[in-house]
Each structure stands twice: as structure tokens, then as C-alpha cells.
Design an enzyme around this catalytic site. Structure first.
Site, mmCIF file in Angstrom:
data_model
loop_
_atom_site.group_PDB
_atom_site.id
_atom_site.type_symbol
_atom_site.label_atom_id
_atom_site.label_comp_id
_atom_site.label_asym_id
_atom_site.label_seq_id
_atom_site.Cartn_x
_atom_site.Cartn_y
_atom_site.Cartn_z
ATOM 1 N N HIS A 88 -13.333 -1.368 7.169
ATOM 2 C CA HIS A 88 -12.181 -2.142 7.632
ATOM 3 C C HIS A 88 -12.449 -2.834 8.980
ATOM 4 C CE1 HIS A 88 -7.900 -2.490 9.086
ATOM 5 N NE2 HIS A 88 -7.734 -2.807 7.817
ATOM 6 N N ASP A 124 -12.685 7.228 7.413
ATOM 7 C CA ASP A 124 -11.359 6.606 7.380
ATOM 8 C C ASP A 124 -10.754 6.840 5.994
ATOM 9 O OD1 ASP A 124 -9.144 4.973 7.335
ATOM 10 O OD2 ASP A 124 -10.174 3.175 8.047
ATOM 11 N N LYS A 142 0.524 3.843 4.800
ATOM 12 C CA LYS A 142 0.247 3.573 3.392
ATOM 13 C C LYS A 142 0.934 4.649 2.528
ATOM 14 C CE LYS A 142 -3.182 0.392 4.685
ATOM 15 N NZ LYS A 142 -4.428 0.176 5.399
ATOM 16 N N GLU A 196 -15.424 4.473 5.029
ATOM 17 C CA GLU A 196 -14.119 4.789 4.450
ATOM 18 C C GLU A 196 -14.365 5.781 3.327
ATOM 19 O OE1 GLU A 196 -11.874 1.208 3.373
ATOM 20 O OE2 GLU A 196 -12.563 0.268 5.213
ATOM 21 N N ASN A 256 0.831 -1.212 0.000
ATOM 22 C CA ASN A 256 0.000 0.000 0.000
ATOM 23 C C ASN A 256 0.863 1.260 0.000
ATOM 24 O OD1 ASN A 256 -2.497 -1.474 0.281
ATOM 25 N ND2 ASN A 256 -1.864 -1.890 2.379
ATOM 26 N N SER A 291 -10.917 -0.138 0.877
ATOM 27 C CA SER A 291 -9.609 -0.778 0.828
ATOM 28 C C SER A 291 -9.514 -1.968 -0.109
ATOM 29 C CB SER A 291 -9.193 -1.214 2.234
ATOM 30 O OG SER A 291 -10.087 -2.186 2.726
ATOM 31 N N HIS A 306 -6.910 4.988 2.459
ATOM 32 C CA HIS A 306 -6.473 4.775 1.076
ATOM 33 C C HIS A 306 -6.655 6.010 0.191
ATOM 34 C CE1 HIS A 306 -5.739 0.503 1.748
ATOM 35 N NE2 HIS A 306 -6.762 0.595 2.586
#
Ligand code: PLP
Length: 397
Positions: A135, A216, A250, A187, A49, A191, A219
Site C-alpha cells: 500500500h 499489514d 475496513k 501485506e 471495504n 488490497s 484486508h
């Protein structure tokens, strides 16, 4: 020794093997770059990542080495006991400025940030509403908090609103009078699918029903938005999300997790987030590397690095790498379904020197196994061409 223990555990492992779900660690004998040594074989790495290739960037490595030299290898205690070093404060100041928030708090991992924050914010009598695909760290935090957990189908705004309405009505009942906190968590870029959440609509709904929103950006941080702050920035939602979460492991290229928000929220977490209070502070090297990663991302070089990443993403798009599924992030899932078939496909690719992980339950739902390709600015156009060629030679189901 209780002999039955190992027998029981062995049976559980055997069961995982039958289901194609068994996992084991592979040995990496080099830095985790665009190529690496996997079980002593040189392969192209599409599993990390490290979207901007910062994990091996000189300025981060030097910052880590300098911090280890100046402050030591370890932090010696929890931040509240004796371990709050200037490198931690600098990281938090930089995070807050980067995210345009009043304040920030750093945790030892994104997982710790999620668990500590959710459990601090809600408890028995409250409601947590999460997207089906969030997640594991968020699911675990929600379960551990003791709040009532409601899960809406992925990105389903209609169901989210039904749950918000239900939670509001419930909170107005007399026996919930002093509680009734409602927390929505999603998110921004998911992910395992790489798709975005409809954040603007979710913000509208949480405002309408008086809920708090935690997003979140694990990513999306470092990749989306003109300042590379994340999807919240790209969608012009700054100041409208109460709790911004992310990881420093990440795109930022280091390790650790964070929460950004109001000064009051951060002071509250210092006092109530148990994964912060009862855990040794991140090592100085990790905090300093994360600060250097944030500095890099905000520089002209960082801008160029993100452009290089989007070149690779656009190359994958042009080659229809995801077989019909739209590609809009460095995460490119190729859905296979069967767990054993996904593992077989990954092993075929590996024979050709291309490492793409077969992601299976419990990381994704049963029967939704996939090859998860993770693109990085560190990849060359030629490496992505090899990936495309390798996949084309394989009879994917
Ligand atoms: C990786 C990840 C985390 C956990 O972050 P770590 O720093 O690796 O513990 C949390 N949320 C999402 C969506 C992630 O992908």
C-alpha cells in the site's frame, strides 16, 4: 495570487484526463451499505471495504453516539498532551487481547500508523525491503524514513532472500556498525489483488537473516483465522511477526489504524512515532465504534457474519467472477489493462445500477487498470447474482 499556478495545475489535470486517470468525487446521499444513493441514483455498492457490514451495525452506531455524549465530539489535543481518553485505552487493550499481542497503539488512520511506525523504526543507514504491491502508506513511510528502500517483485521469495543477504552484508561493514536495522514489510492479503503473501516462508527468511517483519493486515483482520484475527492467526504464525499493523476502517467498520506488538515496541512508538505524537487523538466516537466492532467480530454473531461473507465469496467463485484468477478473499479483481477501457466498463455497469470502481494508476501500476469488486456480508445472494449477470452482459476485453 500568482496566475501561473492555476495554469500549471490545470495542465497537469488535463494530462491526467488524456491518460484516463482523472478522478473526481461522487456524492453519496445515504449510509454506505450494500446499496446506496450515488449521485442521487440507487445502486448496488461493490466498492466499499466494509466487508462485514459493520459500518451500519446498531451496536457500533450506539457506541459512537454514547462516546460522543459522554466524552464530547472532539478529543481536544494529541494523546500525549491532554487527549488520551479512557475510550482510547480501552480500544488498545481490546486490540492487544484480540491480536494476542502484549500491547497495541491506535492511530487516527492506517495511513498514519504506517508512516509513523516505519519512520520511527528505521532511518538513514538502515534498509527497508517491501513487496512491489504494498500500500501507498507503506511506500510513503519507507521513503520518508530515509532508509535505503528495496522492492522485491510481488511474493518473490528468491528475490526477497537476495535482498536480505545483501542488507546483512552491508550492515556488517565498519561504517554501518551501529546501524544495520533491516525491516521487511508486506501485506497479508493484498488490497488490489486479494491474494495472500507466503507469510510462513517470509517469517523463515527474516529469521534466517536477522530482519524484523511488519505485516499489514488491513484486508485480513476480521475475516481470516478461526478467531478472525487475520492471516497471521490462520497460518499459526502468532508471536513470530514483530510488528502487526492494520486499519479499523475496513472489516472493523469504524476508522483509525493500529500497531500491535511487544510492550517495548508500543512504548517506543509512543515516544518516536511522529504521526502519533503530533496529531490530535481520534475522536471518542471513532475509538468507541472500533471497540464495538472488535467486540462484534469476536462474538458468535461475528462468526456468523464471516460465514455469510464466505458464502458470497464462494458464490463469486462458482460463477468464475474473476475470469480464471483464483478467488480467495472478498477482493475480486477483474483485470482490464487499459485505463480508459476500465472506466468505460465501470460506467456501463453503473448504467445497470451496479457500482464497481475502475481502479487505475497510481493505485495500481500503469496498464494494470481493473474493476475491483469488493464483496461484503451485507450483500444478498441476489445482489451478487445481479453483479454476475451485469458482467456477463458486458463485452469485457
Ligand atoms: C486502507 C489501507 C491502509 C490505510 O488505512 P486507513 O485506515 O484507510 O488509512 C493501509 N494499508 C492497506 C493495505 C490498506 O488497504
Amino acid at each position: 495570487m500568482i496566475p501561473e499556478m492555476d495554469a500549471l495545475l490545470r495542465a497537469a489535470l488535463q494530462e491526467r484526463k488524456h491518460q484516463g486517470l482523472y478522478r473526481s468525487l461522487r456524492d453519496v446521499g445515504s449510509p454506505v451499505g450494500a446499496e446506496f444513493l450515488l449521485d442521487e441514483k440507487r445502486v448496488i455498492n461493490f466498492a466499499s471495504n466494509d466487508y462485514l457490514g459493520l459500518a451500519n451495525e446498531d451496536s457500533l452506531k450506539e457506541a459512537a453516539a454514547r462516546a460522543a455524549h459522554d466524552f464530547g465530539a472532539g478529543s481536544a489535543a494529541s494523546r500525549l498532551i491532554s487527549g488520551s481518553l479512557s475510550v482510547h485505552r480501552e480500544l488498545e487493550e481490546m486490540l492487544a487481547a484480540f491480536k494476542g499481542a502484549e500491547a497495541a497503539i491506535a492511530f487516527s488512520s492506517g495511513y498514519a500508523a504506517a508512516i509513523g511506525t516505519v519512520c520511527a523504526l528505521v532511518g538513514r543507514g538502515d534498509v527497508v525491503i517491501v513487496d512491489k504491491l504494498v500500500h501507498a502508506s507503506i511506500v510513503d513511510g519507507a521513503r520518508l524514513s530515509g532508509a535505503k528502500l528495496r522492492v522485491f517483485p510481488h511474493n518473490d521469495l528468491g528475490r526477497l532472500e537476495e535482498m536480505l543477504q545483501w542488507a546483512r552484508q552491508r550492515a556488517s561493514l565498519p561504517d554501518h556498525a551501529d546501524h544495520g536495522r533491516v525491516l521487511v514489510i508486506t501485506e497479508s492479503i493484498f488490497s488490489m489483488d486479494g491474494d495472500p503473501a507466503p507469510l510462513a516462508e517470509i517469517v523463515r527468511l527474516k529469521n534466517k537473516w536477522g530482519a524484523w517483519l511488519m505485516v499489514d493486515e488491513a484486508h485480513a483482520t476480521g475475516i481470516f483465522g478461526s478467531g478472525r484475527r487475520g492471516l497471521i492467526e490462520e497460518l499459526h504464525l502468532d508471536g513470530q511477526v514483530e510488528i502487526q499493523m492494520g486499519t479499523l476502517g475496513k472489516a472493523v467498520g469504524a476508522a483509525g489504524g493500529y500497531i500491535c506488538g511487544s510492550r517495548t515496541l508500543i512504548d517506543y512508538l509512543v515516544n518516536f512515532a511522529r504521526s502519533f505524537i503530533f496529531s490530535t487523538a481520534p475522536v471518542p466516537a471513532a475509538a468507541a465504534a472500533a471497540s464495538a466492532g472488535l467486540r462484534f467480530i469476536q462474538s458468535i454473531e461475528g462468526k456468523k457474519r464471516v460465514e455469510a461473507l464466505w458464502d458470497r465469496i464462494n458464490q463469486a467463485k462458482a460463477a468464475s467472477l474473476a475470469r480464471g484468477t483464483p478467488i480467495g478473499s472478498p477482493i475480486v479483481p477483474i483485470l482490464i489493462g487499459s485505463e480508459t477501457e476500465a472506466v468505460r466498463q465501470a460506467e456501463l455497469l453503473l448504467k445497470n445500477g451496479i457500482f464497481v470502481p475502475a481502479v487505475r494508476y497510481p493505485t495500481v501500476a500503469k496498464g494494470k487498470a481493473r474493476l475491483r469488486i469488493s464483496l461484503s456480508a451485507a450483500h444478498s445472494a441476489e445482489q451478487v447474482r445481479q453483479l454476475v449477470g451485469g458482467l456477463q452482459r458486458q463485452p469485457l476485453m
